[in-house]
Enzyme design. Structure first.
Site, PDB file in Angstrom:
ATOM      1  N   LYS A 165       0.863  -1.160  -0.013  1.00  0.00           N
ATOM      2  CA  LYS A 165       0.144   0.107  -0.165  1.00  0.00           C
ATOM      3  C   LYS A 165       1.080   1.309   0.079  1.00  0.00           C
ATOM      4  CE  LYS A 165      -4.280   1.776   0.424  1.00  0.00           C
ATOM      5  NZ  LYS A 165      -5.253   1.641  -0.822  1.00  0.00           N
ATOM      6  N   ASP A 216      -0.810 -12.232   6.632  1.00  0.00           N
ATOM      7  CA  ASP A 216      -1.863 -12.878   7.466  1.00  0.00           C
ATOM      8  C   ASP A 216      -3.356 -12.788   7.020  1.00  0.00           C
ATOM      9  OD1 ASP A 216      -2.448 -14.293   9.747  1.00  0.00           O
ATOM     10  OD2 ASP A 216      -1.885 -12.512  11.120  1.00  0.00           O
TER      11      ASP A 216
END
Ligand code: ATP
Length: 338
Positions: free
Chosen positions: A170, A227
Site C-alpha cells: 500500500k 496474515d
C-alpha cells in the site's frame, strides 16, 4: 531417520495432532521412511502448568530435531509462534491455496501461494502509549524485503505454473515502509527475467482474490497483509480446515495449520485435521529438498492424494459440508495412504 518435534497445542490442537501422529505412524509402517515423533508442550496449557508459554525444554527439543510441526495454540499464540519465528529465523511464511475436486472453492482452477514476510512489519511487538494514544511501530527493512522477494521468485521458478510474482503493498499511503518493500521487490525482479512481475495495492488484491483468484500465481507481501490475505485465500478454496502453512528459514522449518485453536469446537471431534495433515505434506517436501531425499517427495504426494481422494469421494468433516468426526475422517485418510 527424521526427528520431528510436534507441539500439540490448545483447543483443537491435541485432536488434530492425534490425526497427524496416525498419518506419520502409517508412513513409518507402510512407506519405509523412518520418523521419530517427540510430543512437546507450548501454549496456554504449558503456561498454566509451567508458567511459560514456550518452556525452555520445548525449545531445546525443537532445536535438536530436524523439523517442527506445530498445532495451533490459544491466547498465548504470540508468545509461542512469533517467538519461534524470531529465534529460529523463520523468515518466509508460505501459504498455498489450491482448488480440489468436490471442495467448495469459488473457482475450480485456483492454484496460488502467498509468501508472507515473517519477521517485520507491525508484528514485532513495538507498541507503547503516548498519553492516551496507543502507538505501534512498523519496521520494513531492505534486507528482509529483498530476502522474501528472492524466496518468492524462487518459488515461482520451481512451481512452473503461471511464472508470475505479484508484489502486494500500500505504497500510495505508507510511502516509506511499503515504498521500500515495493522497490526492493522490483530490484530482485530484475534477476528473474523469466518471471512476470506485477504490483498491486492490498485492497485491490483482497478484491481480486474473490473476483479472479485463478489469475494469481505467487503473491509476496508484508507480515500483516499476508496474515489477512492468506485467511481470505483459504476461504476462497474451501475454508480454514484445509489450509496448511510453512515457516521457513535457511536451516530450519516449522509447519502449522493457518487456523487458530478454534475453542468453539474443541473436544467435539468436529475439527477438520486436513490443514495439519497437509502441513505435514509440506514438511516432507521441505525435508526432501533439504536432505535431497526423493522418498520424502513421494510421501508428500501420497499424503496429498490421500486427503483429496477422500474428500473427492464425499468423505468430509462438517466445515466442508460433511458429517465425519475427526477420528473417522483420519481413518479414511490413513486407509488411502498406499
Ligand atoms: P486465531 O484468532 O488464533 O486465528 P480463532 O480460534 O479465533 O483463532 P480460527 O480457529 O482461525 O479462529 O478459525 C475461526 C473458526 O473457524 C473457528 O472458530 C472454527 O469454528 C472454524 N475452524 C477453524 N479451523 C477449523 C478446523 N480445522 N476444522 C473445523 N473448523 C475450523
Amino acid at each position: 531417520m527424521y526427528q520431528i518435534a510436534l507441539i500439540t497445542g490448545d483447543g483443537i490442537g491435541p485432536e488434530i495432532s492425534e490425526s497427524v501422529i496416525k498419518v506419520l505412524e502409517t508412513i513409518n509402517d507402510k512407506l519405509d521412511l523412518k520418523i521419530k515423533i517427540e510430543k512437546l508442550e507450548a501454549g496456554d496449557n504449558a503456561l498454566a502448568k509451567t508458567g511459560k508459554a514456550l518452556p525452555e525444554s520445548t525449545l531445546e527439543s525443537i532445536k535438536k530435531s530436524n523439523v517442527c510441526l506445530k498445532a495451533p495454540v490459544g491466547e498465548s499464540a504470540a508468545d509461542v509462534i512469533v517467538v519461534l519465528r524470531r529465534i529460529l529465523n523463520l523468515y518466509a511464511n508460505i501459504r498455498p491455496a489450491k482448488s480440489y475436486p468436490n471442495m467448495p472453492a469459488l473457482k475450480d482452477n485456483i492454484d496460488l501461494v502467498i509468501v508472507r514476510e515473517n519477521t517485520e512489519d507491525l508484528y514485532t511487538g513495538m507498541e507503547f502509549d503516548v498519553g492516551n494514544t496507543a502507538v505501534a511501530i512498523r519496521t520494513i527493512s531492505e534486507s528482509a524485503s529483498k530476502r522474501i522477494a528472492k524466496y518468492a521468485f524462487l518459488i515461482a521458478t520451481q512451481r512452473n505454473q503461471k511464472k508470475k510474482v505479484t508484489c502486494v503493498h500500500k505504497s500510495n499511503v505508507m510511502r516509506r515502509t511499503d515504498g521500500l518493500f515495493a522497490s526492493s521487490c522490483s530490484e530482485i525482479a530484475k534477476d528473474f527475467q523469466n518471471i512476470q512481475f506485477e504490483q498491486m495495492y492490498v485492497d485491490a488484491c483482497a478484491m481480486n482474490l474473490i473476483r479472479q483468484p485463478e489469475a494469481f500465481d505467487v503473491i509476496v507481501t508484508t507480515n500483516l497483509f499476508g496474515d489477512i490475505l492468506s485467511d481470505e485465500a483459504a476461504q476462497v478454496v474451501g475454508g480454514l480446515g484445509m489450509a496448511p502453512a510453512a515457516n521457513i528459514g535457511d536451516d530450519f522449518a516449522l509447519f502449522e495449520p493457518v487456523h487458530g485453536a478454534a475453542f468453539d469446537i474443541a473436544g467435539k471431534q468436529a475439527a477438520n485435521p486436513s490443514s495439519f495433515i497437509l502441513s505435514a505434506k509440506m514438511m516432507f517436501e521441505w525435508l526432501g529438498m533439504k536432505y535431497q531425499d526423493q522418498k520424502c517427495f513421494t510421501v508428500a504426494k501420497k499424503i496429498e492424494s490421500a486427503v483429496f481422494g477422500v474428500v473427492k469421494n464425499g468423505i468430509k468433516t462438517k466445515d466442508i459440508g460433511g458429517n465425519m468426526a475427526t477420528s473417522e475422517f483420519t481413518q479414511h485418510v490413513i486407509a488411502n495412504i498406499i
